[in-house]
Design an enzyme around this catalytic site. Structure first.
Site, PDB file in Angstrom:
ATOM      1  CB  SER A  43      -0.913   0.016   1.237  1.00  0.00           C
ATOM      2  OG  SER A  43      -0.147   0.333   2.399  1.00  0.00           O
ATOM      3  CB  SER A  45       0.271   3.446   4.645  1.00  0.00           C
ATOM      4  OG  SER A  45       1.219   2.432   4.921  1.00  0.00           O
ATOM      5  CE  LYS A 100       0.483   1.460   8.648  1.00  0.00           C
ATOM      6  NZ  LYS A 100      -0.086   2.010   7.405  1.00  0.00           N
ATOM      7  CB  SER A 184      -1.188   6.224   6.981  1.00  0.00           C
ATOM      8  OG  SER A 184      -0.684   5.216   7.833  1.00  0.00           O
TER       9      SER A 184
END
Length: 235
Positions: A43, A45, A100, A184
């Site tokens: 993704s 994010s 993250k 995100s």
């Protein structure tokens, strides 16, 4: 009179064959358990620092070693530093892995105002980013400094909001956010990550591509390789 023929040692032959077959498998499993494991970014994010179809290596030994096939630590010799890019198990479904940036350590009080961060009363420094990304007029880019690391983050708007969300990080847990702040799904929405769910620290991009093969979506299209991202280290 002829000598009797020696009977082959079939037991030794089978043992050697089994060992020859199992050794590469055990070696790969050992490397993935203790040293490095590959992951693919699914993704956006973590844009601009990680792009979709970036293939990364994660240091499994960065913080310690887990008991095989378990979330529990066998030994843990360090904890993540604020600003590390970390792979962890998604708290709402531990079979899924997320990546993250670490924002909050155990005991921290986090304030988030439109993606801008204050930790324990001290705001992360933000400065307009000047570089090739600024040609993208749809987004706004800033260099964020958390006093330990500096990195680029992305916003849909350059405006700051008056609304503040406050989070108190529990003991033995962590608070994560994506660098693509307005796009995100992170600790702001699904909460904190347990220490046992930490997998490792993102280390290097070893392969990257704009798209994959139509018939094998897990394989990069050789004509779409992003050569400028190969072997890029991650902070």
């Amino acid at each position: 009179m002829s000598e009797p023929k020696a009977t082959p040692n079939l037991k030794g032959t089978w043992n050697q064959a089994i060992l020859t077959f199992l050794f590469p498998i055990l070696l790969v499993m050992g490397v993935r358990w203790a040293l490095f494991e590959p992951f693919v970014i699914p993704s956006g994010s973590m844009i601009p620092n990680l792009l979709i179809h970036d293939h990364i290596l994660v240091k499994k030994f960065a913080y310690g070693l887990h008991i095989p096939f378990s979330d529990k630590w066998l030994v843990q010799w360090s904890t993540p530093e604020r600003g590390d890019i970390v792979v962890f198990k998604y708290p709402e479904n531990p079979d899924v892995y997320y990546i993250k940036r670490l924002i909050g350590l155990p005991g921290d009080q986090i304030e988030v105002r439109a993606g801008r961060i204050t930790v324990n009363g001290k705001a992360f420094e933000m400065a307009p980013y000047e570089g090739p990304l600024v040609n993208n007029k749809e987004f706004y880019y800033f260099t964020e400094n958390n006093t330990q690391k500096s990195y680029v983050v992305r916003f849909l708007s350059e405006e700051n909001s008056a609304d503040v969300q406050v989070y108190q990080v529990p003991p033995d847990q962590f608070f994560f956010m994506g660098d693509n702040r307005d796009q995100s799904s992170d600790s702001r929405f699904w909460g904190f990550v347990k220490n046992d769910y930490l997998v490792g620290k993102a280390s290097v991009i070893w392969l990257s591509c704009n798209s994959t093969l139509p018939t094998m979506t897990f394989v990069c299209d050789p004509s779409q390789i992003r050569f400028n991202r190969l072997f890029k280290t991650l902070d």
